[in-house]
Design a protein around this motif. Structure first.
Motif, PDB file in Angstrom:
ATOM      1  N   ARG A 205       0.838  -1.198   0.000  1.00 33.11           N
ATOM      2  CA  ARG A 205       0.000   0.000   0.000  1.00 33.11           C
ATOM      3  C   ARG A 205       0.874   1.249   0.000  1.00 33.11           C
ATOM      4  NH1 ARG A 205      -5.305  -0.725   0.328  1.00 33.11           N
ATOM      5  NH2 ARG A 205      -5.575   1.550   0.517  1.00 33.11           N
ATOM      6  N   VAL A 206       0.361   2.311  -0.611  1.00 28.21           N
ATOM      7  CA  VAL A 206       1.033   3.595  -0.644  1.00 28.21           C
ATOM      8  C   VAL A 206       0.111   4.626   0.009  1.00 28.21           C
ATOM      9  CG1 VAL A 206       0.182   4.070  -2.991  1.00 28.21           C
ATOM     10  CG2 VAL A 206       2.154   5.335  -2.096  1.00 28.21           C
ATOM     11  N   THR A 207       0.698   5.499   0.831  1.00 27.62           N
ATOM     12  CA  THR A 207      -0.081   6.495   1.565  1.00 27.62           C
ATOM     13  C   THR A 207       0.643   7.828   1.530  1.00 27.62           C
ATOM     14  OG1 THR A 207      -0.899   4.786   3.077  1.00 27.62           O
ATOM     15  CG2 THR A 207      -1.154   7.073   3.781  1.00 27.62           C
ATOM     16  N   THR A 208      -0.110   8.900   1.356  1.00 29.68           N
ATOM     17  CA  THR A 208       0.430  10.251   1.485  1.00 29.68           C
ATOM     18  C   THR A 208      -0.498  11.048   2.391  1.00 29.68           C
ATOM     19  OG1 THR A 208       1.268  12.181   0.271  1.00 29.68           O
ATOM     20  CG2 THR A 208      -0.738  11.153  -0.578  1.00 29.68           C
ATOM     21  N   GLY A 209       0.027  12.118   2.984  1.00 29.25           N
ATOM     22  CA  GLY A 209      -0.757  12.867   3.968  1.00 29.25           C
ATOM     23  C   GLY A 209      -0.598  14.361   3.819  1.00 29.25           C
ATOM     24  N   PRO A 210      -1.179  14.970   2.793  1.00 34.46           N
ATOM     25  CA  PRO A 210      -0.976  16.407   2.564  1.00 34.46           C
ATOM     26  C   PRO A 210      -1.520  17.276   3.695  1.00 34.46           C
ATOM     27  CG  PRO A 210      -2.764  15.576   1.185  1.00 34.46           C
ATOM     28  CD  PRO A 210      -2.103  14.383   1.811  1.00 34.46           C
ATOM     29  N   ILE A 211      -0.755  18.297   4.043  1.00 38.83           N
ATOM     30  CA  ILE A 211      -1.155  19.318   5.007  1.00 38.83           C
ATOM     31  C   ILE A 211      -1.312  20.635   4.262  1.00 38.83           C
ATOM     32  CG2 ILE A 211      -0.363  20.706   6.967  1.00 38.83           C
ATOM     33  CD1 ILE A 211       0.936  18.214   8.107  1.00 38.83           C
ATOM     34  N   PRO A 252      -6.077   0.207 -10.213  1.00 38.11           N
ATOM     35  CA  PRO A 252      -7.306   0.951 -10.512  1.00 38.11           C
ATOM     36  C   PRO A 252      -8.426   0.658  -9.514  1.00 38.11           C
ATOM     37  CG  PRO A 252      -6.375   0.066 -12.533  1.00 38.11           C
ATOM     38  CD  PRO A 252      -5.574  -0.518 -11.406  1.00 38.11           C
ATOM     39  N   GLY A 253      -9.097   1.723  -9.111  1.00 40.91           N
ATOM     40  CA  GLY A 253     -10.238   1.588  -8.221  1.00 40.91           C
ATOM     41  C   GLY A 253      -9.909   1.470  -6.752  1.00 40.91           C
ATOM     42  N   THR A 254      -8.619   1.607  -6.365  1.00 36.45           N
ATOM     43  CA  THR A 254      -8.253   1.385  -4.959  1.00 36.45           C
ATOM     44  C   THR A 254      -7.912   2.670  -4.204  1.00 36.45           C
ATOM     45  OG1 THR A 254      -5.884   1.049  -5.417  1.00 36.45           O
ATOM     46  CG2 THR A 254      -7.333  -0.891  -5.567  1.00 36.45           C
ATOM     47  N   ILE A 255      -7.932   3.826  -4.865  1.00 34.51           N
ATOM     48  CA  ILE A 255      -7.569   5.066  -4.187  1.00 34.51           C
ATOM     49  C   ILE A 255      -8.691   5.480  -3.234  1.00 34.51           C
ATOM     50  CG2 ILE A 255      -7.005   7.504  -4.464  1.00 34.51           C
ATOM     51  CD1 ILE A 255      -5.817   6.810  -7.181  1.00 34.51           C
ATOM     52  N   GLU A 256      -8.313   5.762  -1.986  1.00 27.58           N
ATOM     53  CA  GLU A 256      -9.284   6.151  -0.970  1.00 27.58           C
ATOM     54  C   GLU A 256      -8.769   7.370  -0.196  1.00 27.58           C
ATOM     55  OE1 GLU A 256      -9.492   2.722   1.493  1.00 27.58           O
ATOM     56  OE2 GLU A 256     -10.689   1.545   0.078  1.00 27.58           O
ATOM     57  N   ALA A 278      -3.759   3.985  -1.316  1.00 30.34           N
ATOM     58  CA  ALA A 278      -4.136   3.113  -2.434  1.00 30.34           C
ATOM     59  C   ALA A 278      -3.314   1.835  -2.383  1.00 30.34           C
ATOM     60  CB  ALA A 278      -3.901   3.811  -3.771  1.00 30.34           C
ATOM     61  N   GLU A 279      -3.798   0.804  -3.083  1.00 33.00           N
ATOM     62  CA  GLU A 279      -3.005  -0.392  -3.320  1.00 33.00           C
ATOM     63  C   GLU A 279      -2.071  -0.136  -4.500  1.00 33.00           C
ATOM     64  OE1 GLU A 279      -5.319  -3.895  -3.907  1.00 33.00           O
ATOM     65  OE2 GLU A 279      -6.691  -3.428  -2.255  1.00 33.00           O
ATOM     66  N   LEU A 280      -0.831  -0.570  -4.371  1.00 32.40           N
ATOM     67  CA  LEU A 280       0.125  -0.385  -5.457  1.00 32.40           C
ATOM     68  C   LEU A 280      -0.172  -1.337  -6.611  1.00 32.40           C
ATOM     69  CD1 LEU A 280       3.541   0.014  -3.639  1.00 32.40           C
ATOM     70  CD2 LEU A 280       2.388   1.730  -5.026  1.00 32.40           C
ATOM     71  N   ALA A 281       0.003  -0.849  -7.828  1.00 24.11           N
ATOM     72  CA  ALA A 281      -0.106  -1.700  -9.002  1.00 24.11           C
ATOM     73  C   ALA A 281       1.104  -2.626  -9.083  1.00 24.11           C
ATOM     74  CB  ALA A 281      -0.200  -0.849 -10.264  1.00 24.11           C
ATOM     75  N   ASP A 282       0.961  -3.708  -9.816  1.00 28.87           N
ATOM     76  CA  ASP A 282       2.072  -4.643 -10.003  1.00 28.87           C
ATOM     77  C   ASP A 282       3.235  -3.941 -10.708  1.00 28.87           C
ATOM     78  OD1 ASP A 282       0.588  -6.640  -8.846  1.00 28.87           O
ATOM     79  OD2 ASP A 282      -0.113  -7.474 -10.764  1.00 28.87           O
ATOM     80  N   GLY A 283       4.442  -4.270 -10.305  1.00 28.21           N
ATOM     81  CA  GLY A 283       5.629  -3.772 -10.990  1.00 28.21           C
ATOM     82  C   GLY A 283       6.114  -2.410 -10.551  1.00 28.21           C
ATOM     83  N   VAL A 284       5.433  -1.771  -9.592  1.00 26.80           N
ATOM     84  CA  VAL A 284       5.852  -0.434  -9.153  1.00 26.80           C
ATOM     85  C   VAL A 284       7.087  -0.546  -8.266  1.00 26.80           C
ATOM     86  CG1 VAL A 284       5.204   1.557  -7.748  1.00 26.80           C
ATOM     87  CG2 VAL A 284       3.555   0.556  -9.336  1.00 26.80           C
ATOM     88  N   ASP A 285       8.138   0.195  -8.632  1.00 31.27           N
ATOM     89  CA  ASP A 285       9.377   0.169  -7.862  1.00 31.27           C
ATOM     90  C   ASP A 285       9.645   1.535  -7.238  1.00 31.27           C
ATOM     91  OD1 ASP A 285      10.122   1.696 -10.032  1.00 31.27           O
ATOM     92  OD2 ASP A 285      11.634   0.298 -10.779  1.00 31.27           O
ATOM     93  N   LEU A 286      10.783   1.672  -6.585  1.00 35.01           N
ATOM     94  CA  LEU A 286      11.109   2.905  -5.879  1.00 35.01           C
ATOM     95  C   LEU A 286      11.135   4.098  -6.830  1.00 35.01           C
ATOM     96  CD1 LEU A 286      12.093   4.463  -3.360  1.00 35.01           C
ATOM     97  CD2 LEU A 286      14.426   3.820  -4.004  1.00 35.01           C
ATOM     98  N   ALA A 287      11.758   3.950  -7.997  1.00 34.93           N
ATOM     99  CA  ALA A 287      11.845   5.071  -8.935  1.00 34.93           C
ATOM    100  C   ALA A 287      10.456   5.539  -9.356  1.00 34.93           C
ATOM    101  CB  ALA A 287      12.667   4.676 -10.158  1.00 34.93           C
TER     102      ALA A 287
END
Length: 385
Positions: A205-211, A252-256, A278-287
């Protein structure tokens, strides 16, 4: 320049036993794709850089490898997405990307620095009138339809003598800062008391927290922030931008957005914060993750590339290590980076501090200048002791 503080987001079990294994740095003039180069260097030193949806076993089976601290400047983040890097940095001693790979061991004892630390007067790179005029220029750009919102940042610096380590340590160990910590190299140091999450990647999973949105930490200030149409509209625009950023790497469809416009306290300020995940898509790396989230939407604006052009035209100096990222990648592949707001940098002669705010059509120039000063004031107070 030694700094007696660990990097932000280091696992708690590792904080007292970090030993430097190797370092690497990159500057804008070095060429190459900074996201790819960073990932390649980390991989060469045994760190898991993706794909993040795969399970990872650290290359170092001995357990000695801990992870790596990452510092990414605003200019490096802009380069990752092909945006304008802005004006030259006023602190060129600090690299645009710094990597420190750590292993477990006995930490190096920090030698005492020169006695008698003294901090001179702060000298801004623009005056209040010039800052206000830049706010008006952003409003004009919004009126033309060039941008919807731009985050304007000012810079100030103060000459120091002696060892700044203790003063920087007060910033880097602030208990109420989610990303309190620091990083140092040859002739430079960065200390952060940031409350803002740029990105976390863990368990697919990937998460961000904008202020976005600030008021004094009083009852009246809290009520005013909650009732402000301008602040809420500005905030929601950035949340939408972050949703769009994550769409580049999400299944797709997992962003909340599990939390929208939550109110948090940082020192003497209330701030509005949201969580986008969101859930990460397959193949997503650090870059790919870095290209998606850097530079952070809450400190650039929307559309991001147009905002970067406006920032480059209006800000008097570059942002250096501020408005970038500082955090940690574990050997197992957990990434946790804070956005380098409320961050101070030291070179061999000066302490540098950046602060600003988001500009919309409803922005009042004098109020925006005052907001930037309010954000810088707690950090200046920490440095002064």
């Amino acid at each position: 320049m030694p700094l007696s503080a660990h990097p932000p987001a280091v696992p708690s079990a590792c904080r007292d036993r970090l030993r430097v294994r190797t370092t690497w740095s990159w500057r804008s003039g070095d060429g190459g794709d900074p996201a790819d180069l960073l990932a390649q260097v980390l991989s060469e030193h045994g760190l898991a850089t993706g794909p993040f949806t795969d399970s990872h076993t650290p290359h170092d089976r001995s357990g000695a490898l801990c992870g790596a601290a990452l510092l990414v400047s605003a200019a490096a983040g802009a380069a990752m997405v092909g945006g304008s890097p802005g004006k030259p940095t006023p602190a060129p001693a600090i690299p645009d990307i710094a990597v420190v790979v750590y292993e477990h061991g006995e930490p190096t004892v920090r030698p005492p620095g020169p006695p008698g630390f003294s901090l001179g007067a702060w000298r801004p790179s623009w005056d209040r009138g010039e800052h206000a005029e830049a706010v008006r220029a952003v409003r004009a750009a919004i009126g033309r339809g060039d941008v919807y919102q731009v985050n304007l940042v000012g810079h100030t610096r103060a000459r120091y003598t002696g060892d700044p380590g203790e003063a920087l340590g007060r910033v880097a160990t602030l208990p109420e800062a989610r990303y309190a910590g620091g990083l140092a190299g040859d002739g430079w140091a960065v200390a952060s008391s940031s409350p803002e999450r740029l990105v976390t990647v863990s368990a697919g999973r990937v998460t961000t927290g904008p202020i976005k949105g600030t008021r004094p930490a009083t009852q009246a200030g809290r009520a005013e922030l909650l009732a402000s149409v301008k602040e809420r509209a500005e905030h929601v625009m950035i949340v939408d931008l972050e949703r769009n950023d994550l769409a580049h790497i999400a299944r797709p469809g997992t962003i909340e957005v599990p939390e929208l416009f939550g109110i948090r306290r940082w020192r003497g300020l209330w701030q509005a914060e949201s969580t986008v995940t969101a859930e990460l898509a397959d193949g997503v790396d650090l870059a790919a993750v870095l290209r998606a989230v850097c530079p952070g939407g809450s400190v650039t604006g929307t559309p991001k590339l147009s905002a970067l052009d406006t920032i480059a035209a209006l800000e008097p100096v570059g942002r250096g290590p501020s408005m970038g990222a500082l955090g940690y990648l574990t050997a197992e592949g957990r990434l946790d980076l804070g956005l380098t707001i409320r961050t101070v940098a030291a070179d061999g002669e000066y302490l540098h501090l950046w602060a600003g705010g988001g500009i919309t059509w409803r922005s009042d120039p004098d109020e925006e200048v005052a907001e930037a000063a309010a954000k810088a004031a707690p950090v200046k107070a920490l440095l002064a002791g």
